[in-house]
Scaffold this active site. Structure first.
Site, PDB file in Angstrom:
ATOM      1  N   CYS A  19       0.831  -1.197   0.000  1.00 23.40           N
ATOM      2  CA  CYS A  19       0.000   0.000   0.000  1.00 23.40           C
ATOM      3  C   CYS A  19       0.868   1.250   0.000  1.00 23.40           C
ATOM      4  O   CYS A  19       0.426   2.316  -0.369  1.00 23.40           O
ATOM      5  CB  CYS A  19      -0.886  -0.017   1.253  1.00 23.40           C
ATOM      6  SG  CYS A  19      -2.026   1.371   1.410  1.00 23.40           S
ATOM      7  N   GLY A  51      -4.823  -2.228   8.644  1.00 20.86           N
ATOM      8  CA  GLY A  51      -4.083  -2.363   7.406  1.00 20.86           C
ATOM      9  C   GLY A  51      -4.210  -1.140   6.520  1.00 20.86           C
ATOM     10  O   GLY A  51      -4.554  -0.052   6.989  1.00 20.86           O
ATOM     11  N   CYS A  52      -3.937  -1.306   5.260  1.00 20.64           N
ATOM     12  CA  CYS A  52      -3.987  -0.209   4.300  1.00 20.64           C
ATOM     13  C   CYS A  52      -5.334   0.492   4.327  1.00 20.64           C
ATOM     14  O   CYS A  52      -6.378  -0.139   4.158  1.00 20.64           O
ATOM     15  CB  CYS A  52      -3.717  -0.747   2.898  1.00 20.64           C
ATOM     16  SG  CYS A  52      -3.853   0.494   1.603  1.00 20.64           S
ATOM     17  N   PHE A  53      -5.340   1.798   4.523  1.00 17.22           N
ATOM     18  CA  PHE A  53      -6.625   2.491   4.651  1.00 17.22           C
ATOM     19  C   PHE A  53      -7.429   2.548   3.358  1.00 17.22           C
ATOM     20  O   PHE A  53      -8.631   2.775   3.387  1.00 17.22           O
ATOM     21  CB  PHE A  53      -6.489   3.876   5.275  1.00 17.22           C
ATOM     22  CG  PHE A  53      -5.466   4.826   4.682  1.00 17.22           C
ATOM     23  CD1 PHE A  53      -4.971   4.691   3.398  1.00 17.22           C
ATOM     24  CD2 PHE A  53      -5.002   5.888   5.456  1.00 17.22           C
ATOM     25  CE1 PHE A  53      -4.048   5.590   2.884  1.00 17.22           C
ATOM     26  CE2 PHE A  53      -4.072   6.795   4.948  1.00 17.22           C
ATOM     27  CZ  PHE A  53      -3.588   6.643   3.668  1.00 17.22           C
ATOM     28  N   CYS A  55      -8.091  -0.049   1.618  1.00 18.34           N
ATOM     29  CA  CYS A  55      -8.938  -1.238   1.765  1.00 18.34           C
ATOM     30  C   CYS A  55     -10.014  -1.033   2.822  1.00 18.34           C
ATOM     31  O   CYS A  55     -11.198  -1.319   2.596  1.00 18.34           O
ATOM     32  CB  CYS A  55      -8.094  -2.447   2.173  1.00 18.34           C
ATOM     33  SG  CYS A  55      -6.680  -2.813   1.123  1.00 18.34           S
TER      34      CYS A  55
END
Length: 221
Positions: A19, A51-53, A55
């Site tokens: 990310c 996790g990756c914002f 997512c």
């Protein structure tokens, strides 16, 4: 020729697994942003990191009763963090989201269900291909009621042995949320051809949708 094709496949895989990849992000930095936090004060807000914002934002925005989701940074001590600082692991912040919702349509405990049901809370400082404390699992609470709901949900997951490994999600009081740069907002929706979005974000969103169809705004998506 065959060897060259294999090298190309490996290169594509490597460049789409994080990310924090900036090559495609900066090209899209002029994209229009979504409504700001100031325009969402009439709704309740909950904060999560998993996790990756890109997512996490897309997942929560698919839930009925959720009015808006803002990507940002939380859980750390540094003031006014930037994406470059957080994604590189140079701060104590995590990529997080602010979920604005109508509690009459979706209660806080359902948002907690979405949170735990859309990521792996047993992987320490990692979510999928993204590694580092900036991708750690955090459930923020604003009051004792929210804290109790989160902890009881974790207890239920542990008792039911939903996971083989221990849940490592941090349950911490909310202090400050910093809105991420405009080009990160609605990133997955605006950039479906981004390699990370295509290979990580969209599959993660679709997995959530197949798992909880009853929570979705639009089941035909």
């Amino acid at each position: 020729m065959r060897i060259l094709k294999m090298i190309a496949v490996v290169f594509i895989a490597l460049t789409s697994t994080s990310c924090a990849s900036k090559s495609e992000n900066k090209i899209e930095s002029s994209k229009e942003s979504k409504p700001t936090i100031q325009n969402l004060k009439k709704y309740e807000v909950a904060y999560f990191a998993s996790g990756c914002f890109w997512c996490v934002e897309a997942i929560f925005e698919s839930v009925k009763g959720v009015k808006e989701v803002i990507s940002g940074y939380a859980g750390g001590k540094e003031l006014n963090p930037t994406y470059e600082q957080v994604s590189s692991g140079y701060t104590t912040h995590a990529e997080a989201v602010a979920v604005y919702y109508n509690p009459k349509e979706v209660p806080f405990n359902t948002l907690v269900k979405v949170f735990f049901g859309s990521h792996n809370p047993t992987t320490l400082n990692r979510q999928g291909p993204d590694k580092g404390t900036q991708y750690r699992s955090i459930a923020f609470y604003k009051n004792e009621t929210e804290k109790k709901i989160i902890n009881e949900f974790i207890d239920d997951l542990a008792k039911s042995k939903a996971y083989k490994n221990k849940i490592v999600t941090e349950v911490v009081p909310f202090t400050k949320f910093y809105e991420a740069e405009a080009y990160h907002q609605d990133y997955e929706k605006k950039h479906p051809d981004n390699s990370y979005v295509r290979n990580v974000s969209i599959p993660r969103l679709n997995k959530f949708k197949s798992k909880f169809p009853e929570l979705l705004k639009n089941r035909t998506h």
